[in-house]
Write a protein that holds these residues in place. Structure first.
Motif, PDB file in Angstrom:
ATOM      1  N   VAL A   7      42.069 -64.508 -70.640  1.00  0.00           N
ATOM      2  CA  VAL A   7      43.350 -64.735 -69.965  1.00  0.00           C
ATOM      3  C   VAL A   7      43.705 -66.220 -70.019  1.00  0.00           C
ATOM      4  CG1 VAL A   7      44.526 -64.651 -67.726  1.00  0.00           C
ATOM      5  CG2 VAL A   7      43.104 -62.736 -68.461  1.00  0.00           C
ATOM      6  N   GLN A   8      42.735 -67.075 -69.731  1.00  0.00           N
ATOM      7  CA  GLN A   8      42.986 -68.518 -69.756  1.00  0.00           C
ATOM      8  C   GLN A   8      43.349 -68.981 -71.167  1.00  0.00           C
ATOM      9  OE1 GLN A   8      43.266 -70.583 -67.066  1.00  0.00           O
ATOM     10  NE2 GLN A   8      43.080 -68.642 -65.973  1.00  0.00           N
ATOM     11  N   ALA A   9      42.662 -68.434 -72.159  1.00  0.00           N
ATOM     12  CA  ALA A   9      42.973 -68.799 -73.542  1.00  0.00           C
ATOM     13  C   ALA A   9      44.370 -68.314 -73.921  1.00  0.00           C
ATOM     14  CB  ALA A   9      41.922 -68.210 -74.479  1.00  0.00           C
ATOM     15  N   ALA A  10      44.708 -67.089 -73.560  1.00  0.00           N
ATOM     16  CA  ALA A  10      46.021 -66.532 -73.900  1.00  0.00           C
ATOM     17  C   ALA A  10      47.143 -67.335 -73.254  1.00  0.00           C
ATOM     18  CB  ALA A  10      46.096 -65.069 -73.468  1.00  0.00           C
ATOM     19  N   GLY A  13      48.064 -69.989 -75.508  1.00  0.00           N
ATOM     20  CA  GLY A  13      48.447 -69.607 -76.868  1.00  0.00           C
ATOM     21  C   GLY A  13      47.284 -69.407 -77.814  1.00  0.00           C
ATOM     22  N   ILE A  14      46.091 -69.234 -77.292  1.00  0.00           N
ATOM     23  CA  ILE A  14      44.907 -69.007 -78.125  1.00  0.00           C
ATOM     24  C   ILE A  14      44.620 -67.512 -78.078  1.00  0.00           C
ATOM     25  CG2 ILE A  14      42.470 -69.543 -78.470  1.00  0.00           C
ATOM     26  CD1 ILE A  14      43.039 -72.142 -76.814  1.00  0.00           C
ATOM     27  N   TRP A  15      44.790 -66.842 -79.213  1.00  0.00           N
ATOM     28  CA  TRP A  15      44.692 -65.380 -79.241  1.00  0.00           C
ATOM     29  C   TRP A  15      43.449 -64.874 -79.935  1.00  0.00           C
ATOM     30  CZ3 TRP A  15      47.836 -63.391 -75.881  1.00  0.00           C
ATOM     31  CH2 TRP A  15      49.003 -64.079 -75.555  1.00  0.00           C
ATOM     32  N   LYS A  16      42.740 -65.751 -80.657  1.00  0.00           N
ATOM     33  CA  LYS A  16      41.548 -65.311 -81.398  1.00  0.00           C
ATOM     34  C   LYS A  16      40.352 -66.166 -81.008  1.00  0.00           C
ATOM     35  CE  LYS A  16      44.076 -63.497 -85.283  1.00  0.00           C
ATOM     36  NZ  LYS A  16      44.163 -63.392 -86.720  1.00  0.00           N
ATOM     37  N   LEU A  39      31.096 -64.243 -75.212  1.00  0.00           N
ATOM     38  CA  LEU A  39      31.927 -64.897 -74.202  1.00  0.00           C
ATOM     39  C   LEU A  39      33.348 -64.344 -74.223  1.00  0.00           C
ATOM     40  CD1 LEU A  39      30.891 -68.655 -74.531  1.00  0.00           C
ATOM     41  CD2 LEU A  39      30.319 -67.075 -72.683  1.00  0.00           C
ATOM     42  N   TRP A  40      33.829 -64.022 -75.420  1.00  0.00           N
ATOM     43  CA  TRP A  40      35.211 -63.576 -75.601  1.00  0.00           C
ATOM     44  C   TRP A  40      35.411 -62.129 -75.133  1.00  0.00           C
ATOM     45  CZ3 TRP A  40      39.397 -66.367 -76.618  1.00  0.00           C
ATOM     46  CH2 TRP A  40      40.552 -65.732 -77.031  1.00  0.00           C
ATOM     47  N   ASP A  65      39.093 -71.168 -62.536  1.00  0.00           N
ATOM     48  CA  ASP A  65      40.055 -70.383 -63.324  1.00  0.00           C
ATOM     49  C   ASP A  65      39.331 -69.382 -64.214  1.00  0.00           C
ATOM     50  OD1 ASP A  65      42.189 -71.872 -62.276  1.00  0.00           O
ATOM     51  OD2 ASP A  65      41.990 -73.391 -63.848  1.00  0.00           O
ATOM     52  N   LEU A  66      38.114 -69.732 -64.625  1.00  0.00           N
ATOM     53  CA  LEU A  66      37.335 -68.865 -65.513  1.00  0.00           C
ATOM     54  C   LEU A  66      36.470 -67.873 -64.750  1.00  0.00           C
ATOM     55  CD1 LEU A  66      36.174 -71.519 -68.117  1.00  0.00           C
ATOM     56  CD2 LEU A  66      37.934 -69.778 -68.426  1.00  0.00           C
ATOM     57  N   LEU A  67      35.951 -68.294 -63.601  1.00  0.00           N
ATOM     58  CA  LEU A  67      35.075 -67.454 -62.790  1.00  0.00           C
ATOM     59  C   LEU A  67      35.807 -67.068 -61.511  1.00  0.00           C
ATOM     60  CD1 LEU A  67      31.865 -69.587 -63.240  1.00  0.00           C
ATOM     61  CD2 LEU A  67      32.256 -67.332 -64.194  1.00  0.00           C
TER      62      LEU A  67
END
Length: 109
Positions: A7-10, A13-16, A39-40, A65-67
């Motif tokens: 979710v944080q990556a998206a 704008g990071i989709w892969k 991790l992904w 934000d990650l945990l």
């Protein structure tokens, strides 16, 4: 805990995972494809704090934000343990023996 990496990556704008892996490598965190995949795609059972620092740096986020805490899972687990102990008729409680030093054997000489 809920692992919120995708979710944080998206949101950035990071989709892969390969794209994030390249960004992490550029920031000094070399990660195998297998570890990145873990991790992904799921929740890691462990994560090094140094790795978490780099991930947060790259994603410009905080560890919170990650945990994401999931207190309802903890309370559900506690209720299951209580129900299990009641069903077995045993109470898995440990009672400390404060000040019972006289009951201990003497150390070997």
């Amino acid at each position: 805990m809920k692992w919120n990496l995708r979710v944080q990556a998206a949101e950035r704008g990071i989709w892969k995972s390969a794209e994030l892996r390249r960004m992490l490598a550029a920031a000094g965190l070399e990660m195998s494809q297998g570890k990145m995949s873990g991790l992904w795609t799921g929740t890691p059972t462990t994560i090094r704090l140094d790795d978490l620092d780099v991930i947060c740096l790259v994603l410009d986020c905080q560890p919170t934000d990650l945990l994401v805490p999931e207190p309802e899972k903890v309370s559900a687990r506690t209720r299951r343990l209580e129900q299990h102990s009641e069903a077995n008729g045993s109470t898995p409680r440990v009672t400390p023996r404060l000040g019972a030093k006289d009951d201990r054997p003497a150390p070997p000489l």
